[in-house]
Design a protein around this motif. Sequence first.
Motif, mmCIF file in Angstrom:
data_model
loop_
_atom_site.group_PDB
_atom_site.id
_atom_site.type_symbol
_atom_site.label_atom_id
_atom_site.label_comp_id
_atom_site.label_asym_id
_atom_site.label_seq_id
_atom_site.Cartn_x
_atom_site.Cartn_y
_atom_site.Cartn_z
ATOM 1 N N LYS A 1 0.821 -1.205 0.000
ATOM 2 C CA LYS A 1 0.000 0.000 0.000
ATOM 3 C C LYS A 1 0.858 1.259 0.000
ATOM 4 O O LYS A 1 1.793 1.406 0.782
ATOM 5 C CB LYS A 1 -0.931 0.000 1.207
ATOM 6 C CG LYS A 1 -2.031 -1.062 1.127
ATOM 7 C CD LYS A 1 -3.018 -0.949 2.270
ATOM 8 C CE LYS A 1 -4.167 -1.945 2.113
ATOM 9 N NZ LYS A 1 -5.149 -1.850 3.203
ATOM 10 N N GLU B 1 -3.951 -8.123 -10.222
ATOM 11 C CA GLU B 1 -5.085 -7.464 -9.583
ATOM 12 C C GLU B 1 -5.971 -8.484 -8.863
ATOM 13 O O GLU B 1 -6.491 -8.214 -7.773
ATOM 14 C CB GLU B 1 -5.879 -6.684 -10.633
ATOM 15 C CG GLU B 1 -5.094 -5.514 -11.227
ATOM 16 C CD GLU B 1 -5.915 -4.664 -12.180
ATOM 17 O OE1 GLU B 1 -7.150 -4.872 -12.249
ATOM 18 O OE2 GLU B 1 -5.324 -3.792 -12.850
ATOM 19 N N ARG C 1 -6.625 -8.234 -4.810
ATOM 20 C CA ARG C 1 -7.968 -8.130 -4.240
ATOM 21 C C ARG C 1 -8.230 -9.261 -3.241
ATOM 22 O O ARG C 1 -8.970 -9.084 -2.272
ATOM 23 C CB ARG C 1 -9.013 -8.133 -5.362
ATOM 24 C CG ARG C 1 -8.988 -6.848 -6.197
ATOM 25 C CD ARG C 1 -10.149 -6.756 -7.168
ATOM 26 N NE ARG C 1 -10.141 -5.492 -7.880
ATOM 27 C CZ ARG C 1 -9.649 -5.320 -9.113
ATOM 28 N NH1 ARG C 1 -9.147 -6.356 -9.762
ATOM 29 N NH2 ARG C 1 -9.658 -4.137 -9.682
ATOM 30 N N ASP D 1 -6.856 -2.739 -3.176
ATOM 31 C CA ASP D 1 -7.396 -2.206 -4.422
ATOM 32 C C ASP D 1 -6.219 -1.696 -5.252
ATOM 33 O O ASP D 1 -5.581 -0.703 -4.871
ATOM 34 C CB ASP D 1 -8.374 -1.058 -4.141
ATOM 35 C CG ASP D 1 -9.076 -0.565 -5.400
ATOM 36 O OD1 ASP D 1 -8.409 -0.456 -6.452
ATOM 37 O OD2 ASP D 1 -10.285 -0.286 -5.329
ATOM 38 N N HIS E 1 -5.916 0.002 -7.869
ATOM 39 C CA HIS E 1 -5.990 1.342 -8.451
ATOM 40 C C HIS E 1 -6.167 2.441 -7.401
ATOM 41 O O HIS E 1 -6.078 3.626 -7.725
ATOM 42 C CB HIS E 1 -7.124 1.396 -9.482
ATOM 43 C CG HIS E 1 -6.913 0.459 -10.637
ATOM 44 N ND1 HIS E 1 -6.062 0.747 -11.680
ATOM 45 C CD2 HIS E 1 -7.430 -0.779 -10.883
ATOM 46 C CE1 HIS E 1 -6.069 -0.260 -12.536
ATOM 47 N NE2 HIS E 1 -6.883 -1.197 -12.079
ATOM 48 N N LYS E 2 -6.386 2.061 -6.152
ATOM 49 C CA LYS E 2 -6.513 3.046 -5.077
ATOM 50 C C LYS E 2 -5.377 2.954 -4.066
ATOM 51 O O LYS E 2 -4.910 3.967 -3.545
ATOM 52 C CB LYS E 2 -7.858 2.875 -4.361
ATOM 53 C CG LYS E 2 -9.067 3.201 -5.212
ATOM 54 C CD LYS E 2 -10.365 3.021 -4.417
ATOM 55 C CE LYS E 2 -11.587 3.358 -5.261
ATOM 56 N NZ LYS E 2 -12.845 3.155 -4.487
ATOM 57 N N ASP E 3 -4.949 1.727 -3.791
ATOM 58 C CA ASP E 3 -3.951 1.525 -2.737
ATOM 59 C C ASP E 3 -2.514 1.563 -3.242
ATOM 60 O O ASP E 3 -1.576 1.684 -2.454
ATOM 61 C CB ASP E 3 -4.193 0.181 -2.031
ATOM 62 C CG ASP E 3 -5.533 0.147 -1.320
ATOM 63 O OD1 ASP E 3 -6.005 1.229 -0.918
ATOM 64 O OD2 ASP E 3 -6.106 -0.941 -1.162
ATOM 65 N N SER F 1 -12.986 -9.858 -12.635
ATOM 66 C CA SER F 1 -12.461 -9.076 -11.520
ATOM 67 C C SER F 1 -11.759 -7.816 -12.009
ATOM 68 O O SER F 1 -11.805 -6.767 -11.363
ATOM 69 C CB SER F 1 -11.495 -9.927 -10.695
ATOM 70 O OG SER F 1 -10.924 -9.186 -9.645
#
Length: 362
Positions: free
Chosen positions: A135, A153, A157, A162, A164-166, A309
């Motif tokens: 992260k 990905e 998950r 995530d 694209h966020k983390d 996913s």
Amino acid sequence: MNIGARFKAVAAAALLGLLLLGGCAPKGEQTIEIRLGEVARTVFYAPQYVALSQGMFAQEGLNVQLATIPGGDKTMTALLSNQADIALIGAETSIYVYQQGAEDPIINFAQLTQTDGTFLFARQTQASFDWEKLKGQNFLGQRKGGMPQMSLEFALRKHGIDPHKDLKLIQNIDFANVASAFGSGTGDYVQLFEPQASIFEKEGRGRVVASIGVESGELPYTVYMAKRSYLNENGEAVQKFTKAVYWAQQWIATHSPEQIAEAIMPYFKDTDLAVLTSSVKRYKEQGTYALNPMIEEKEWKNLQDVMTSAGELKSPVALNQLVNRSFAEKAIAAGSLGNADQPAKAGTNGAADTGVDAGGSP
């Protein structure tokens, strides 16, 4: 490997080569040329190089012309534009073409690998690895929609991350240049195929901390495919090709990493033998190499779960829409290497799961 063991391995490979070549197509029989495009040059595809170096394609009367075309999109373009007859590429590419309404769809007919072939590589040496450490880190990713990125990905998950966020995800570098970009200092983490992962470890650039193949499970990760029209018009050649692939898969299953490294060395002339051996060992231990060319229903489903996913699957595609299993069925029924006992597919622990279906690009 000590000198005595290495000599024995070379001698065994040479003897097998002579036996195979001695069994080539009868004199006067025309050799069939097949243009084969592979998506990468990697130890991940060891069975293919065994089929080439040990004369298995040649015994079937095939002259396989191999070309490396980095990137799944580029390899598929070569296949669609008739620059290649057969492609070794991720099965997801055939689904993308199908989703676009192709009149002559791409059909998967023989599986080579049954897991993702990338390893999570960390620049900084860590006493222990925890997925939470990713992260906020700079992650040098792969092409959107390609199997390496989608498998990554899927694995992330699973661990509550995530992508694209983390992560600070970097995806603007071409597939062929990802390893060199990481080597030049870009990113804290990266996915690497072998032998690049072992090379970077040897050079002290970091270490492998996880296997994406183990995390994402069994799926038809790298598959031989061709246009439906090519399969219909060249069925005999494709059957011979599939038989040679199966032969090589059996050979891989019954030989040591040292012997396999010796056999594929012609395709990795700039790589140290010890590095090749450790690369093969990694893949064998996690059951990456499929032990027969059959694409199983549950593997096909897992592939689509991974695509879903990642948001890349428009709608489910039935196995029989894009997979022709007849070539694999005939190759397995005919047997190879003069062995009546057919091996089962390898499980992810590297051992044969007798009687159990099991199953594996940029």
